[in-house]
Scaffold this motif. Structure first.
Motif, mmCIF file in Angstrom:
data_model
loop_
_atom_site.group_PDB
_atom_site.id
_atom_site.type_symbol
_atom_site.label_atom_id
_atom_site.label_comp_id
_atom_site.label_asym_id
_atom_site.label_seq_id
_atom_site.Cartn_x
_atom_site.Cartn_y
_atom_site.Cartn_z
ATOM 1 N N TRP A 1 -9.410 -30.697 -51.189
ATOM 2 C CA TRP A 1 -9.270 -30.611 -49.733
ATOM 3 C C TRP A 1 -10.554 -30.056 -49.124
ATOM 4 C CZ3 TRP A 1 -5.031 -32.363 -47.094
ATOM 5 C CH2 TRP A 1 -3.885 -32.647 -47.848
ATOM 6 N N ILE A 2 -11.014 -30.682 -48.086
ATOM 7 C CA ILE A 2 -12.192 -30.201 -47.362
ATOM 8 C C ILE A 2 -11.850 -30.066 -45.880
ATOM 9 C CG2 ILE A 2 -13.818 -31.237 -48.993
ATOM 10 C CD1 ILE A 2 -14.311 -33.415 -46.818
ATOM 11 N N ILE A 3 -12.551 -29.143 -45.241
ATOM 12 C CA ILE A 3 -12.366 -28.995 -43.789
ATOM 13 C C ILE A 3 -13.172 -30.088 -43.102
ATOM 14 C CG2 ILE A 3 -12.716 -27.519 -41.786
ATOM 15 C CD1 ILE A 3 -12.329 -25.109 -43.602
ATOM 16 N N HIS A 4 -12.470 -31.007 -42.501
ATOM 17 C CA HIS A 4 -13.112 -32.172 -41.879
ATOM 18 C C HIS A 4 -13.695 -31.825 -40.517
ATOM 19 C CE1 HIS A 4 -13.218 -36.209 -39.941
ATOM 20 N NE2 HIS A 4 -13.638 -36.575 -41.148
ATOM 21 N N ARG A 5 -12.939 -31.035 -39.751
ATOM 22 C CA ARG A 5 -13.449 -30.579 -38.450
ATOM 23 C C ARG A 5 -12.703 -29.314 -38.037
ATOM 24 N NH1 ARG A 5 -10.717 -35.429 -37.541
ATOM 25 N NH2 ARG A 5 -8.821 -35.278 -36.285
ATOM 26 N N ARG A 6 -13.305 -28.601 -37.073
ATOM 27 C CA ARG A 6 -12.747 -27.316 -36.617
ATOM 28 C C ARG A 6 -12.582 -27.327 -35.092
ATOM 29 N NH1 ARG A 6 -13.167 -22.875 -40.104
ATOM 30 N NH2 ARG A 6 -14.228 -23.290 -42.084
ATOM 31 N N PRO A 7 -11.655 -28.110 -34.564
ATOM 32 C CA PRO A 7 -11.453 -28.105 -33.107
ATOM 33 C C PRO A 7 -10.835 -26.791 -32.646
ATOM 34 C CG PRO A 7 -9.725 -29.361 -34.165
ATOM 35 C CD PRO A 7 -10.699 -29.000 -35.248
ATOM 36 N N LYS A 8 -11.062 -26.472 -31.408
ATOM 37 C CA LYS A 8 -10.439 -25.272 -30.827
ATOM 38 C C LYS A 8 -9.282 -25.694 -29.935
ATOM 39 C CE LYS A 8 -13.966 -21.819 -31.283
ATOM 40 N NZ LYS A 8 -14.440 -20.536 -30.738
ATOM 41 N N ILE A 9 -8.211 -24.954 -30.038
ATOM 42 C CA ILE A 9 -7.026 -25.254 -29.232
ATOM 43 C C ILE A 9 -6.700 -24.068 -28.324
ATOM 44 C CG2 ILE A 9 -6.070 -26.839 -30.952
ATOM 45 C CD1 ILE A 9 -4.140 -24.603 -31.785
ATOM 46 N N LYS A 10 -6.000 -24.358 -27.235
ATOM 47 C CA LYS A 10 -5.618 -23.314 -26.278
ATOM 48 C C LYS A 10 -4.228 -22.790 -26.627
ATOM 49 C CE LYS A 10 -4.286 -24.199 -22.011
ATOM 50 N NZ LYS A 10 -4.304 -24.623 -20.605
ATOM 51 N N TYR A 11 -4.115 -21.472 -26.672
ATOM 52 C CA TYR A 11 -2.833 -20.824 -26.956
ATOM 53 C C TYR A 11 -2.680 -19.663 -25.980
ATOM 54 C CZ TYR A 11 0.925 -18.530 -29.599
ATOM 55 O OH TYR A 11 2.120 -17.962 -29.977
ATOM 56 N N THR A 12 -1.524 -19.578 -25.322
ATOM 57 C CA THR A 12 -1.317 -18.583 -24.269
ATOM 58 C C THR A 12 -0.359 -17.504 -24.736
ATOM 59 O OG1 THR A 12 -1.666 -20.279 -22.579
ATOM 60 C CG2 THR A 12 -0.632 -18.229 -21.865
ATOM 61 N N VAL A 13 -0.798 -16.251 -24.625
ATOM 62 C CA VAL A 13 0.040 -15.080 -24.911
ATOM 63 C C VAL A 13 0.205 -14.290 -23.622
ATOM 64 C CG1 VAL A 13 -0.684 -15.017 -27.320
ATOM 65 C CG2 VAL A 13 -1.971 -13.702 -25.610
ATOM 66 N N ILE A 14 1.029 -13.266 -23.639
ATOM 67 C CA ILE A 14 1.312 -12.554 -22.381
ATOM 68 C C ILE A 14 0.090 -11.817 -21.823
ATOM 69 C CG2 ILE A 14 3.791 -12.296 -22.801
ATOM 70 C CD1 ILE A 14 3.250 -9.425 -23.650
ATOM 71 N N PHE A 15 -0.952 -11.648 -22.645
ATOM 72 C CA PHE A 15 -2.166 -10.979 -22.162
ATOM 73 C C PHE A 15 -3.155 -11.956 -21.543
ATOM 74 C CE2 PHE A 15 -0.689 -8.582 -25.943
ATOM 75 C CZ PHE A 15 -0.238 -7.452 -25.287
ATOM 76 N N GLY A 16 -2.986 -13.251 -21.809
ATOM 77 C CA GLY A 16 -3.912 -14.238 -21.273
ATOM 78 C C GLY A 16 -3.999 -15.462 -22.171
#
Length: 445
Positions: free
Chosen positions: A70-85
């Motif tokens: 297994w290799i890391i093909h890509r590292r996209p960033k995703i948005k995740y919302t918590v109660i602090f922001g």
């Protein structure tokens, strides 16, 4: 999460205290806003800690998956919302060339996808969205938590939780019924219960193709138009005879048998057993009494006196009775009914049949009294400590369905009404904490 953080809280509190005293020489002048400034600091700390924790968890689950091949093909960033922001976290995509397979461990192991919200945020959005419009809920969220969530996102989250709320209520009431059936000879039951059931109209709309097949000016799509209808939502509750505050509510847009089935569950929740005498107060809607009698074998039905009075006054109006003549006619008829002399009241009405211009109204009233002759001895009911009107459930319309579903301009798709009603019922029954505990346990299972 482990609650044994007292020493750490003490250390951080002292550090923060010392820094505030050092950086704020004019502290006394703004003492009334120190708590607001401190809350902003704590939010920033919370957001930073959550970012660090999530980075750690992302690395952990990625390492667990990243086996030979297994290799890391890509590292996209995703948005995740918590109660602090709102946070942006890495969500690596791993690829196995030999197996021709890919995996996203953050999604599959942590259950976090792009645009997701934490359980805490979902709960807050649902609390606000169950009380006011989705746009109002978004504004209220920003006022309380300092960042914006789009109203369409609020709507999606609230509607998703509302569907789970509907399942929760159905499961809870069905479980009560099953438990009662399994232990019907063992449980101690209340001797008497009150149930009430009544309906109100909610505005619904469904989009369909317009009668004239015109195209939209910009995208050249077939125009749609909304068909407006008013649908009846039925609200009910069960409570002990001598306790007006202890009520279990139900609300549903459905036929009487399905609504009464839930009302039976509400009655069991209040302590109904095999020997419990159930008194129902309701209007004379077609099929309502019959459905209640099927659901509650030991039922005493009381016809709502206000609805009966409306029938009587409408008939008096059709007879062209006015002033003192109307007062004498209606008072005499109500006096007979109140004292349990429904048969005499029917004979009194039938006297006016001959050559009357209001024959249809008289006939309707006569049949109405015959149908409910055993359900309108109001003086006796008062002596027995029973209500003679459905005012309680009519007032419940205001704070269960109407407060949210009848806000100005609101039009609902029929499929969304019962889920939203479920949220209102969960709040009214004070099941809110249990409901969220149930959701968390279900997610962790």
């Amino acid at each position: 999460m482990n609650q044994n953080y007292n020493d750490l809280i003490e250390q951080i509190s002292n550090l923060l205290f010392e820094k505030i005293v050092e950086e704020e020489p004019n502290l006394a002048e703004k003492v009334n806003q120190v708590d607001t400034d401190l809350l902003s600091l704590l939010r920033a700390i919370g957001l930073r800690v959550m970012s660090m924790l999530l980075s750690l968890l992302v690395n952990q689950v990625t390492s667990q998956v990243k086996q030979p091949g297994w290799i890391i093909h890509r590292r996209p960033k995703i948005k995740y919302t918590v109660i602090f922001g709102q946070l942006k976290i890495e969500s690596p995509y791993l690829w196995n060339k030999k197996n021709q397979q890919g995996i996203r461990p953050v999604t599959e192991k942590l259950g976090i996808a792009h645009g997701d919200y934490s359980i805490g945020v979902k709960r807050i959005l649902t609390e606000f969205g169950a009380e006011e419009s989705f746009e109002g809920a978004a504004k209220r969220f920003q006022e309380h938590y300092g960042f914006w969530v789009e109203k369409n996102a609020v709507r999606r989250e609230v509607e998703a939780i509302a569907n789970l709320g509907q399942q929760y209520i159905e499961h809870r009431l069905d479980s009560l019924k099953q438990q009662a059936d399994d232990h019907k000879n063992q449980t101690q039951s209340l001797p008497r219960l009150i149930v009430e059931l009544d309906g109100c109209q909610i505005r619904t709309g469904v989009y369909g193709c317009a009668q004239k097949a015109e195209l939209t000016p910009k995208r050249q799509l077939i125009q749609k138009e909304r068909t407006i209808n008013w649908r009846e939502v039925r609200v009910g509750f069960a409570r002990p005879v001598d306790d007006r505050q202890k009520r279990t509510f139900i609300a549903r847009m459905d036929k009487y048998p399905a609504v009464v089935k839930q009302l039976v569950g509400a009655a069991i929740n209040q302590g109904m057993g095999k020997e419990t005498e159930v008194t129902a107060i309701a209007d004379g809607g077609n099929g309502l009494r019959e459905a209640l009698e099927v659901g509650f074998p030991n039922l005493k039905f009381i016809l709502d006196r206000i609805h009966l009075k409306q029938h009587i006054y409408q008939t008096a109006d059709a007879l062209s009775l006015t002033g003192i003549h109307c007062q004498i006619w209606t008072s005499h008829l109500l006096s007979l009914i109140d004292r349990g002399k429904a048969k005499k009241a029917i004979k009194f009405v039938n006297r006016y049949f001959h050559n009357s211009p209001a024959l249809n109204k008289l006939d309707n009233l006569s049949q109405y009294l015959q149908r409910f002759a055993d359900a309108c001895h109001y003086e006796l009911y008062k002596i027995q400590g029973l209500p003679i009107g459905s005012g309680e459930v009519e007032s419940a319309h205001r704070y269960i369905p109407q407060k949210r579903l009848k806000i100005p301009g609101a039009t609902w798709h029929p499929d969304s009404i019962n889920p939203m009603l479920a949220l209102r019922v969960i709040r009214a029954n004070e099941w809110w904490s249990d409901f969220w505990t149930h959701l968390i346990e279900k997610k962790l299972a």
